[in-house]
Structures are given as structure tokens and as C-alpha cells.
Design a protein around this motif. Structure first.
Motif, PDB file in Angstrom:
ATOM      1  N   LEU A 127       0.842  -1.190   0.000  1.00 19.46           N
ATOM      2  CA  LEU A 127       0.000   0.000   0.000  1.00 19.46           C
ATOM      3  C   LEU A 127       0.873   1.234   0.000  1.00 19.46           C
ATOM      4  CD1 LEU A 127      -2.939   1.183   0.445  1.00 19.46           C
ATOM      5  CD2 LEU A 127      -2.384   1.156   2.884  1.00 19.46           C
ATOM      6  N   GLU A 128       0.475   2.237  -0.782  1.00 23.21           N
ATOM      7  CA  GLU A 128       1.203   3.507  -0.819  1.00 23.21           C
ATOM      8  C   GLU A 128       0.303   4.626  -0.330  1.00 23.21           C
ATOM      9  OE1 GLU A 128       3.171   6.458  -4.163  1.00 23.21           O
ATOM     10  OE2 GLU A 128       3.480   4.278  -4.362  1.00 23.21           O
ATOM     11  N   GLY A 129       0.884   5.551   0.425  1.00 16.77           N
ATOM     12  CA  GLY A 129       0.115   6.680   0.924  1.00 16.77           C
ATOM     13  C   GLY A 129       1.024   7.828   1.298  1.00 16.77           C
ATOM     14  N   GLU A 130       0.526   8.726   2.147  1.00 15.58           N
ATOM     15  CA  GLU A 130       1.300   9.864   2.603  1.00 15.58           C
ATOM     16  C   GLU A 130       1.292   9.923   4.117  1.00 15.58           C
ATOM     17  OE1 GLU A 130      -0.244  13.413   0.915  1.00 15.58           O
ATOM     18  OE2 GLU A 130       0.530  12.997  -1.100  1.00 15.58           O
ATOM     19  N   ASP A 131       2.419  10.391   4.705  1.00 18.60           N
ATOM     20  CA  ASP A 131       2.452  10.572   6.147  1.00 18.60           C
ATOM     21  C   ASP A 131       1.891  11.937   6.510  1.00 18.60           C
ATOM     22  OD1 ASP A 131       4.436  12.430   5.606  1.00 18.60           O
ATOM     23  OD2 ASP A 131       6.081  11.190   6.372  1.00 18.60           O
ATOM     24  N   GLU A 132       1.971  12.282   7.788  1.00 23.07           N
ATOM     25  CA  GLU A 132       1.380  13.542   8.247  1.00 23.07           C
ATOM     26  C   GLU A 132       2.062  14.769   7.657  1.00 23.07           C
ATOM     27  OE1 GLU A 132       4.327  12.035  11.318  1.00 23.07           O
ATOM     28  OE2 GLU A 132       2.705  11.220  10.070  1.00 23.07           O
ATOM     29  N   ASP A 133       3.273  14.594   7.095  1.00 19.19           N
ATOM     30  CA  ASP A 133       3.983  15.704   6.478  1.00 19.19           C
ATOM     31  C   ASP A 133       3.868  15.703   4.950  1.00 19.19           C
ATOM     32  OD1 ASP A 133       4.988  16.698   8.950  1.00 19.19           O
ATOM     33  OD2 ASP A 133       6.479  15.083   8.949  1.00 19.19           O
ATOM     34  N   GLY A 134       3.007  14.827   4.428  1.00 23.00           N
ATOM     35  CA  GLY A 134       2.786  14.789   2.989  1.00 23.00           C
ATOM     36  C   GLY A 134       3.834  14.018   2.210  1.00 23.00           C
ATOM     37  N   ARG A 135       4.703  13.295   2.891  1.00 18.82           N
ATOM     38  CA  ARG A 135       5.723  12.500   2.209  1.00 18.82           C
ATOM     39  C   ARG A 135       5.159  11.131   1.832  1.00 18.82           C
ATOM     40  NH1 ARG A 135      10.115  13.572   6.884  1.00 18.82           N
ATOM     41  NH2 ARG A 135       8.290  12.767   8.005  1.00 18.82           N
ATOM     42  N   ARG A 136       5.543  10.635   0.654  1.00 15.14           N
ATOM     43  CA  ARG A 136       5.066   9.342   0.184  1.00 15.14           C
ATOM     44  C   ARG A 136       5.712   8.221   0.981  1.00 15.14           C
ATOM     45  NH1 ARG A 136       7.159   8.374  -4.488  1.00 15.14           N
ATOM     46  NH2 ARG A 136       5.781   6.631  -5.000  1.00 15.14           N
ATOM     47  N   VAL A 137       4.870   7.315   1.467  1.00 20.99           N
ATOM     48  CA  VAL A 137       5.351   6.166   2.232  1.00 20.99           C
ATOM     49  C   VAL A 137       4.705   4.905   1.662  1.00 20.99           C
ATOM     50  CG1 VAL A 137       5.810   7.438   4.356  1.00 20.99           C
ATOM     51  CG2 VAL A 137       3.526   6.492   3.946  1.00 20.99           C
TER      52      VAL A 137
END
Length: 265
Positions: A127-137
Motif C-alpha cells: 500500500l502507498e500513501g502519505e504521512d502527516e507531512d505529505g511525504r510518500r510512504v
């Protein structure tokens, strides 16, 4: 069902089945009442039926029995996936008791990576998403035979809650699965973080393991499960095993519900 009846190489000792169970702490991260305890020198986890939170889709007071049923299926597979688990009385009444497992803190079977730092080999993204700082994780899990076997187990027991924290990374690369109360539903409820082999063919070892479960359901395993699950749930287990062998591949999400548990850990 008594603990002595469980599928296992050695019967449980009288001390483990009826000795004094002393509570030493509470595992507060669990959604149901879960305690750390000891029986003599043996460290165990204890989950009383009385501490099970009510659920809209699972019958009340059945989660402990589902955990024991998951252990029995794990034994039939022959892969040592679920730590020794049994039913017995405790300080808060009947509950599930399971041998405590000490994880290897240097290992991790499931992890979250910055998108640009996923290891080139040995890991599979889920799964790909974003952390609380908008970085792709990216959520990824290791690509190992031990974890593949756990994914097969989750399919046949219809595990609705395979979180990352429910996979214990043990020394020497072994992997244990825990927290199997949300299993064996008659409807498809597979929710897991282990989707990395989606659509891949089962290997011979995996097919043999599922075949052993089907064979043993016709004998001792079926009698044991009959004291823990409904006839409909056992029938659904048989159907899942047969379908998995017929398809010969890791399934894809059914589309009838969320494919991932929440939270992921």
C-alpha cells in the motif's frame, strides 16, 4: 474440548491445564481484555471470554474458541504458525491461554518505508500513501517462505484482522501469528497486510499443507473443531480449502469489504 485433545506433538501438562494462573500485567493495546500471566515458570497470555468486546458480525463470547480453532488448523498445516493455545479457567473465568513468545527486536516482518527507500529485494509493497507531512510512504512486508505460509493460513481461516503487530518476528527467521479471534466467519472477511503474493501460484509445500487440513477435517481435527465452531463455519472452512486448491493461487480481494485491517498495526 479438553486441552489434552488438541492436535499437538505432546499433551499439555496438568500444571498448564489446571495449575494456578497468576496475572502479572495487562496488555493495554488490545481491543479485548488481554493479560500477561504465568503458570508456574511458564509465561502466558490470557484472554477471558468475559472480557471480549461485543461485535456486530461475530457471535458474542466466541473469540477465545476461534483462537483455539486457529491453533488447531495451524497444527494440521504443520507449519508452527500459531503458538500453543488452549481453553481453561482463569481469574476472570474461562478464556484462551497462549504461550508467550519473545520476539527478536532486531527483526521486522512488516514495515513502513519512505517511498524512495524500499529495499530492492526481499520486500513486497502492499500500500502507498502519505504521512502527516505529505511525504510518500509505502507499507511493505518481507518476501519469505515463513510469511507466505502465514498468508495461506489467513486465507483458509478467513482472518479478518491480520495487522502488522499480529506477526511476531522470532529468532532465526521464524514467524508466529497471534490474535486470531476474528476468524472462521462464513462470509468472506479476509483483511490482511499480507497481499504481496496476490495472484501467485501456490508452491508444493503450500498445497500439501492445505490438503492436510482437508484430510484431517474428516477425522480428529473435524471433531475438535466441532466443539469450537458451528457446522456452517466448518463447512465454510472446507470450501475455502477446496477453492484455494482448485484455484492454485493466492486470492485477490473479494470486493465485498475492506481488504486491509484498520489500524494497520
Amino acid at each position: 474440548m479438553t486441552a489434552e485433545d488438541a492436535v499437538s506433538e505432546e499433551p499439555l501438562s496438568a500444571e498448564l491445564t489446571s495449575g494456578d494462573l497468576k496475572l502479572t500485567g495487562r496488555i493495554t493495546t488490545a481491543s479485548n481484555a488481554t493479560f500477561l500471566g504465568s503458570i508456574g515458570d511458564t509465561v502466558v497470555v490470557y484472554k477471558p471470554v468475559a472480557g471480549e468486546a461485543p461485535l456486530w458480525d461475530f457471535p458474542a463470547g466466541t473469540l477465545a474458541r476461534r483462537e483455539v480453532a486457529a491453533y488447531l488448523v495451524s497444527e494440521a498445516l504443520g507449519w508452527d504458525l500459531v503458538p500453543r493455545t488452549w481453553l481453561r479457567d482463569g481469574p476472570f473465568g474461562e478464556g484462551m491461554v497462549q504461550l508467550w513468545q519473545e520476539q527478536d527486536p532486531a527483526q521486522q516482518a512488516v514495515d513502513l518505508f519512505p517511498a524512495e527507500e524500499i529495499p530492492e529485494s526481499g520486500w513486497l509493497p502492499v500500500l502507498e500513501g502519505e504521512d502527516e507531512d505529505g511525504r510518500r510512504v509505502v507499507l511493505a512486508h518481507e518476501d519469505t517462505p515463513a510469511l507466505r505460509r502465514m498468508a495461506v493460513f489467513d486465507v483458509i481461516v478467513n482472518n479478518a484482522d491480520r495487522k502488522g503487530a499480529h506477526i511476531l518476528a522470532m529468532p532465526a527467521g521464524h514467524r508466529h501469528g497471534v490474535d486470531h479471534g476474528l476468524t472462521f466467519h462464513v462470509e468472506d472477511k479476509l483483511r490482511t497486510v499480507l497481499w504481496g503474493w496476490l495472484g501467485e501460484e501456490l508452491n508444493a509445500e503450500e498445497r500439501d499443507g492445505v490438503g492436510r487440513v482437508l484430510e484431517e477435517i474428516g477425522g480428529r481435527l473435524g471433531r475438535q473443531l466441532g466443539e469450537l465452531l458451528s457446522a456452517e463455519e466448518i463447512g465454510a472452512l472446507v470450501a475455502r480449502c477446496a477453492r484455494l486448491l482448485d484455484d492454485g493461487r493466492y486470492p485477490t480481494p473479494s470486493g465485498q469489504g475492506p481488504a486491509l485491517p484498520w489500524p494497520l498495526w
